[in-house]
Design an enzyme around this catalytic site. Structure first.
Site, short mmCIF file in Angstrom:
data_model
loop_
_atom_site.label_atom_id
_atom_site.label_comp_id
_atom_site.label_asym_id
_atom_site.label_seq_id
_atom_site.Cartn_x
_atom_site.Cartn_y
_atom_site.Cartn_z
N HIS A 53 0.86 -1.18 0.00
CA HIS A 53 0.00 0.00 0.00
C HIS A 53 0.90 1.24 0.00
O HIS A 53 2.04 1.19 0.47
CB HIS A 53 -0.88 0.02 1.25
CG HIS A 53 -1.95 -1.02 1.24
ND1 HIS A 53 -3.04 -0.95 2.07
CD2 HIS A 53 -2.10 -2.15 0.52
CE1 HIS A 53 -3.83 -1.98 1.86
NE2 HIS A 53 -3.28 -2.73 0.92
N GLU A 55 0.97 3.84 1.83
CA GLU A 55 1.44 4.21 3.16
C GLU A 55 2.62 3.36 3.61
O GLU A 55 3.60 3.87 4.15
CB GLU A 55 0.31 4.06 4.20
CG GLU A 55 -0.91 4.88 3.91
CD GLU A 55 -2.01 4.12 3.18
OE1 GLU A 55 -3.19 4.34 3.48
OE2 GLU A 55 -1.69 3.29 2.28
N CYS A 83 -6.09 1.86 5.99
CA CYS A 83 -6.73 0.62 6.42
C CYS A 83 -6.11 0.15 7.75
O CYS A 83 -5.20 0.78 8.29
CB CYS A 83 -6.53 -0.46 5.34
SG CYS A 83 -4.81 -1.03 5.20
N CYS A 86 -2.23 -0.47 7.54
CA CYS A 86 -1.47 0.78 7.46
C CYS A 86 -1.55 1.57 8.76
O CYS A 86 -0.56 2.14 9.20
CB CYS A 86 -1.95 1.60 6.27
SG CYS A 86 -1.61 0.79 4.69
#
Length: 156
Positions: A53, A55, A83, A86
């Protein structure tokens, strides 16, 4: 000195890079004391990595740059609410603040479904600013998923 919306525009530029690769268009920028430490976009498909992701990628890059997994004082700018995965990494990295554009009602772990960054049971809490350029951040995602639905419908 750049402002929140300037850094969010950088994150949106990263999201557009993800869009070009047909990844979910999410971008992130990590800043400390006005210095951009890292920029990235979602890449789980191209990297064959479920943790890729935006992040997570900026946290990894910045930790390498700083020579420390603790990024105390850093601010994360991300186009979509983080999410659970993260948010957990953000807490472990000891970020000072997270700034996000659009809420994620299906997987958001900052304000929508969970409030991990403010959970007093954890040993670190993170300041949150939401809604910076939320229309632009939401629109790029809406457009992406609209296109996916059209393609899926025409394949039937």
């Amino acid at each position: 000195m750049l402002r929140d919306d300037d850094y969010m525009r950088m994150a949106l530029a990263e999201a557009r890079k993800a869009l070009e690769k047909e990844e979910v268009p999410i971008g992130a920028v990590l800043v400390n004391d006005g210095r951009v430490l890292a920029q990235a976009h979602n890449s789980p498909i191209t990297a064959n990595d479920p943790s890729a992701h935006a992040e997570i990628l900026v946290l990894r890059q910045a930790a390498q740059t700083m020579g420390n997994y603790r990024l105390t004082g850093a601010v994360l700018y991300v186009t979509l609410e983080p999410c659970i995965m993260c948010a957990g990494a953000i807490v472990h990295a000891r970020l000072a603040r997270v700034v996000f554009g659009a809420r994620d009602p299906k997987a958001g772990a900052v304000v929508s479904l969970y409030e991990i960054l403010k959970d007093k049971r954890l040993n670190h809490q993170v300041d949150i600013t939401e809604g910076i350029l939320k229309e632009e951040c939401g629109e790029i995602l809406s457009r992406f998923f609209r296109k996916k639905r059209v393609i899926a419908a025409s394949a039937k």
